[in-house]
Design an enzyme around this catalytic site. Sequence first.
Site, PDB file in Angstrom:
ATOM      1  N   ASP A  41       0.831  -1.195   0.000  1.00 54.40           N
ATOM      2  CA  ASP A  41       0.000   0.000   0.000  1.00 54.40           C
ATOM      3  C   ASP A  41       0.868   1.248   0.000  1.00 54.40           C
ATOM      4  O   ASP A  41       1.708   1.431   0.888  1.00 54.40           O
ATOM      5  CB  ASP A  41      -0.927  -0.004   1.223  1.00 54.40           C
ATOM      6  CG  ASP A  41      -2.111   0.942   1.042  1.00 54.40           C
ATOM      7  OD1 ASP A  41      -2.422   1.302  -0.118  1.00 54.40           O
ATOM      8  OD2 ASP A  41      -2.712   1.324   2.054  1.00 54.40           O
TER       9      ASP A  41
ATOM     10  N   HIS B 284      -4.022  14.076   1.831  1.00 47.34           N
ATOM     11  CA  HIS B 284      -4.235  13.127   2.931  1.00 47.34           C
ATOM     12  C   HIS B 284      -3.038  13.147   3.886  1.00 47.34           C
ATOM     13  O   HIS B 284      -3.205  13.173   5.110  1.00 47.34           O
ATOM     14  CB  HIS B 284      -4.435  11.723   2.362  1.00 47.34           C
ATOM     15  CG  HIS B 284      -4.457  10.642   3.405  1.00 47.34           C
ATOM     16  ND1 HIS B 284      -5.501  10.470   4.277  1.00 47.34           N
ATOM     17  CD2 HIS B 284      -3.545   9.677   3.719  1.00 47.34           C
ATOM     18  CE1 HIS B 284      -5.247   9.443   5.078  1.00 47.34           C
ATOM     19  NE2 HIS B 284      -4.065   8.941   4.761  1.00 47.34           N
TER      20      HIS B 284
ATOM     21  N   ARG C  56       1.456  15.105  13.926  1.00 50.82           N
ATOM     22  CA  ARG C  56       2.591  16.026  14.088  1.00 50.82           C
ATOM     23  C   ARG C  56       2.151  17.425  13.664  1.00 50.82           C
ATOM     24  O   ARG C  56       2.460  17.864  12.547  1.00 50.82           O
ATOM     25  CB  ARG C  56       3.767  15.595  13.187  1.00 50.82           C
ATOM     26  CG  ARG C  56       4.358  14.229  13.442  1.00 50.82           C
ATOM     27  CD  ARG C  56       5.397  13.859  12.368  1.00 50.82           C
ATOM     28  NE  ARG C  56       4.805  13.832  11.034  1.00 50.82           N
ATOM     29  CZ  ARG C  56       4.179  12.763  10.524  1.00 50.82           C
ATOM     30  NH1 ARG C  56       4.109  11.650  11.204  1.00 50.82           N
ATOM     31  NH2 ARG C  56       3.647  12.819   9.318  1.00 50.82           N
TER      32      ARG C  56
ATOM     33  N   GLU D  65     -10.468   3.882   4.317  1.00 45.82           N
ATOM     34  CA  GLU D  65      -9.631   4.710   3.458  1.00 45.82           C
ATOM     35  C   GLU D  65     -10.065   4.501   2.016  1.00 45.82           C
ATOM     36  O   GLU D  65     -10.027   3.373   1.498  1.00 45.82           O
ATOM     37  CB  GLU D  65      -8.138   4.374   3.624  1.00 45.82           C
ATOM     38  CG  GLU D  65      -7.588   4.861   4.973  1.00 45.82           C
ATOM     39  CD  GLU D  65      -6.078   4.754   5.103  1.00 45.82           C
ATOM     40  OE1 GLU D  65      -5.462   3.947   4.353  1.00 45.82           O
ATOM     41  OE2 GLU D  65      -5.517   5.462   5.956  1.00 45.82           O
TER      42      GLU D  65
ATOM     43  N   GLU E  37      -9.417   4.283  -1.514  1.00 46.00           N
ATOM     44  CA  GLU E  37      -8.213   4.071  -2.320  1.00 46.00           C
ATOM     45  C   GLU E  37      -8.596   3.421  -3.644  1.00 46.00           C
ATOM     46  O   GLU E  37      -9.698   2.890  -3.801  1.00 46.00           O
ATOM     47  CB  GLU E  37      -7.210   3.135  -1.611  1.00 46.00           C
ATOM     48  CG  GLU E  37      -6.726   3.651  -0.268  1.00 46.00           C
ATOM     49  CD  GLU E  37      -5.452   2.937   0.220  1.00 46.00           C
ATOM     50  OE1 GLU E  37      -4.759   2.312  -0.620  1.00 46.00           O
ATOM     51  OE2 GLU E  37      -5.177   3.016   1.428  1.00 46.00           O
TER      52      GLU E  37
ATOM     53  N   ASP F 153      -8.910   0.448   2.515  1.00 42.86           N
ATOM     54  CA  ASP F 153      -7.895   0.029   3.496  1.00 42.86           C
ATOM     55  C   ASP F 153      -8.412   0.394   4.888  1.00 42.86           C
ATOM     56  O   ASP F 153      -8.067   1.434   5.453  1.00 42.86           O
ATOM     57  CB  ASP F 153      -6.578   0.749   3.181  1.00 42.86           C
ATOM     58  CG  ASP F 153      -5.491   0.437   4.193  1.00 42.86           C
ATOM     59  OD1 ASP F 153      -5.548  -0.630   4.823  1.00 42.86           O
ATOM     60  OD2 ASP F 153      -4.588   1.280   4.352  1.00 42.86           O
TER      61      ASP F 153
ATOM     62  N   ARG G 201      -7.356   3.506  13.788  1.00 39.72           N
ATOM     63  CA  ARG G 201      -6.449   4.653  13.998  1.00 39.72           C
ATOM     64  C   ARG G 201      -5.792   4.633  15.372  1.00 39.72           C
ATOM     65  O   ARG G 201      -4.621   5.024  15.510  1.00 39.72           O
ATOM     66  CB  ARG G 201      -7.217   5.965  13.825  1.00 39.72           C
ATOM     67  CG  ARG G 201      -7.814   6.176  12.453  1.00 39.72           C
ATOM     68  CD  ARG G 201      -6.757   6.255  11.375  1.00 39.72           C
ATOM     69  NE  ARG G 201      -7.365   6.513  10.070  1.00 39.72           N
ATOM     70  CZ  ARG G 201      -6.746   6.290   8.913  1.00 39.72           C
ATOM     71  NH1 ARG G 201      -5.500   5.804   8.905  1.00 39.72           N
ATOM     72  NH2 ARG G 201      -7.352   6.536   7.775  1.00 39.72           N
TER      73      ARG G 201
ATOM     74  N   GLN H 193      -3.150   2.017  15.182  1.00 41.50           N
ATOM     75  CA  GLN H 193      -2.143   2.410  14.192  1.00 41.50           C
ATOM     76  C   GLN H 193      -1.206   3.489  14.733  1.00 41.50           C
ATOM     77  O   GLN H 193       0.018   3.385  14.611  1.00 41.50           O
ATOM     78  CB  GLN H 193      -2.851   2.915  12.929  1.00 41.50           C
ATOM     79  CG  GLN H 193      -1.916   3.394  11.833  1.00 41.50           C
ATOM     80  CD  GLN H 193      -2.632   4.234  10.773  1.00 41.50           C
ATOM     81  OE1 GLN H 193      -3.862   4.243  10.680  1.00 41.50           O
ATOM     82  NE2 GLN H 193      -1.861   4.944   9.977  1.00 41.50           N
TER      83      GLN H 193
ATOM     84  N   LYS I  58      -3.794  -2.013  10.350  1.00 47.46           N
ATOM     85  CA  LYS I  58      -4.192  -2.059   8.950  1.00 47.46           C
ATOM     86  C   LYS I  58      -4.551  -3.457   8.465  1.00 47.46           C
ATOM     87  O   LYS I  58      -5.337  -3.597   7.521  1.00 47.46           O
ATOM     88  CB  LYS I  58      -3.029  -1.554   8.071  1.00 47.46           C
ATOM     89  CG  LYS I  58      -2.653  -0.108   8.293  1.00 47.46           C
ATOM     90  CD  LYS I  58      -3.671   0.800   7.660  1.00 47.46           C
ATOM     91  CE  LYS I  58      -3.162   2.229   7.598  1.00 47.46           C
ATOM     92  NZ  LYS I  58      -4.124   3.085   6.871  1.00 47.46           N
TER      93      LYS I  58
ATOM     94  N   THR J 163      -8.794  -5.664   4.242  1.00 47.81           N
ATOM     95  CA  THR J 163      -8.706  -4.738   3.120  1.00 47.81           C
ATOM     96  C   THR J 163      -9.707  -5.228   2.076  1.00 47.81           C
ATOM     97  O   THR J 163      -9.652  -6.389   1.671  1.00 47.81           O
ATOM     98  CB  THR J 163      -7.283  -4.738   2.502  1.00 47.81           C
ATOM     99  OG1 THR J 163      -6.327  -4.460   3.525  1.00 47.81           O
ATOM    100  CG2 THR J 163      -7.160  -3.715   1.394  1.00 47.81           C
TER     101      THR J 163
ATOM    102  N   THR K 243      -4.657   6.448   0.534  1.00 43.19           N
ATOM    103  CA  THR K 243      -5.900   7.216   0.616  1.00 43.19           C
ATOM    104  C   THR K 243      -5.919   8.335  -0.416  1.00 43.19           C
ATOM    105  O   THR K 243      -4.926   9.029  -0.601  1.00 43.19           O
ATOM    106  CB  THR K 243      -6.051   7.827   2.019  1.00 43.19           C
ATOM    107  OG1 THR K 243      -5.945   6.778   2.964  1.00 43.19           O
ATOM    108  CG2 THR K 243      -7.390   8.529   2.170  1.00 43.19           C
TER     109      THR K 243
ATOM    110  N   GLU L 135      -9.938  12.438   8.727  1.00 45.88           N
ATOM    111  CA  GLU L 135      -9.762  13.778   8.172  1.00 45.88           C
ATOM    112  C   GLU L 135     -11.050  14.588   8.292  1.00 45.88           C
ATOM    113  O   GLU L 135     -11.034  15.755   8.687  1.00 45.88           O
ATOM    114  CB  GLU L 135      -9.345  13.695   6.702  1.00 45.88           C
ATOM    115  CG  GLU L 135      -8.010  13.009   6.493  1.00 45.88           C
ATOM    116  CD  GLU L 135      -7.745  12.756   5.015  1.00 45.88           C
ATOM    117  OE1 GLU L 135      -7.646  13.711   4.240  1.00 45.88           O
ATOM    118  OE2 GLU L 135      -7.649  11.563   4.631  1.00 45.88           O
TER     119      GLU L 135
HETATM  120 CA    CA Z   1      -3.830   3.049   3.169  1.00 47.50          CA
END
Ligand code: CA
Length: 441
Positions: free
Chosen positions: A139, A146, A155, A211, A213, A245, A249, A252, A265, A269, A371, A385
């Site tokens: 992936d 994203h 961060r 996600e 994708e 995906d 969170r 993760q 993750k 999927t 994503t 998001e």
């Molecule tokens: Ca992903």
Amino acid sequence: MELNHTHDASARSWLASANEPGCDFPIQNLPFGVFRRRGTDEPFRGGVAIGDQVIDLAAVSASGVLDGLAADAARAAAQPALNDLLATGPAAWRALRHALFAALRHDADATVVSALHACLVPQSAVEHSVPTRIGDYTDFYTSIHHARNVGRVIRPDDPLTPNFQWIPIAYHGRASSVVISGTPFHRPHGQAMAPGASAPVYGPCRRLDYELEMGFYVGPGNALGQPIPIGEAEQHIFGMCLLNDWSARDHQFWEMAPLGPFLGKNFCTSVSPWIVTMEALAPYRVPFAHPADEPQPLPYLDSAANSAQGGVDVQLEVLLESAQHRAKSVAPDRLSATSFRHQYWTIAQMLTQHANNGCNLQPGDLLGTGTISGPTYEEAGAIVELSLGGTRQIPLAATGETRTFLEDGDTVVLRGWCEKPGAARIGFGECRGEVLPAIGG
Ligand code: CA
């Protein structure tokens, strides 16, 4: 990829459902998947979607209606997985597409029409499996929007990592937990560290996400030690699908330093049943460029063809259908919509990057794009998001509910299609999955 007669927007099929406005599967599309009649123990085999039907490629192969390279390709596709078809390469893929296009045209020979008719199965009567035996699943992480949106959650001072604008970055995922659209999964358990806490807790995921994708499947691939130059990359890409995906969170974000995504993750999927070929997507190729004031691709990731038409303009949307939507029989809420054209790296660059150290890609391998979030808030491809890291309630207008993350009973539906004046509209169908409660509560 040059346009040819199979892209002619005025072409019609003798199968009326293929000519319906808004149909995902007109004669110009012809996507490949693997199917069998639902509720039977028939072997899975390759098929092509047309209108509201599936052409059974095992039956086509047995009928003797095709010859030459097209017949060889149909024989390779008449199996429970499409790996052998993907290994044959672009000339065979093109021969089979063109032969099916000719056999499905409104003016096809009567004996051919009769033979093809006998190979049709209604889509409403089939079930699918994952289209290939996926040896490896990787992936990528190629939407700068994203990356910035999620980066701000982790961060705030430095959302974009310094490598992002130089490398199509990726991690190796699990092929074993790739499932076909429609397969539900249980909310995963795992370890999470709450903000300000001194020790992690173990339990069901509390920040479950999807996600949006796309995925793409590898064709012939490369021998170990032999890179794939960017000029040859698309000869190794069979086609594209929708991919979700699913992401835990809380698990993760606690586990991913310093080695990247792992259990957050790999519990599930989802992929769509149909692979839209690169030839079918040819009318929808668009230029690729990094902004002039940002790092430009290094030479091994750069080519004139990639700049001219490395992008793909696929319209995408994410829908959420909760248990309440189903109980009230109301349509799902749309959470967001965007296009794949906004991605910071192209599929050719991703494939070339993956093989540039000599890593061998094999027929049927699955590569995810990461994503897909567009430049505006409304185009975000993940709920983390849209909910600004869980701090904003997202309204579901149809039921009056709200969400920050996914709840048990939520079904997420991804849809994709290509549409523009002068070209036939083609679609990807959908990719859906339902969140079941955690095992043991
Ligand atoms: Ca992903």
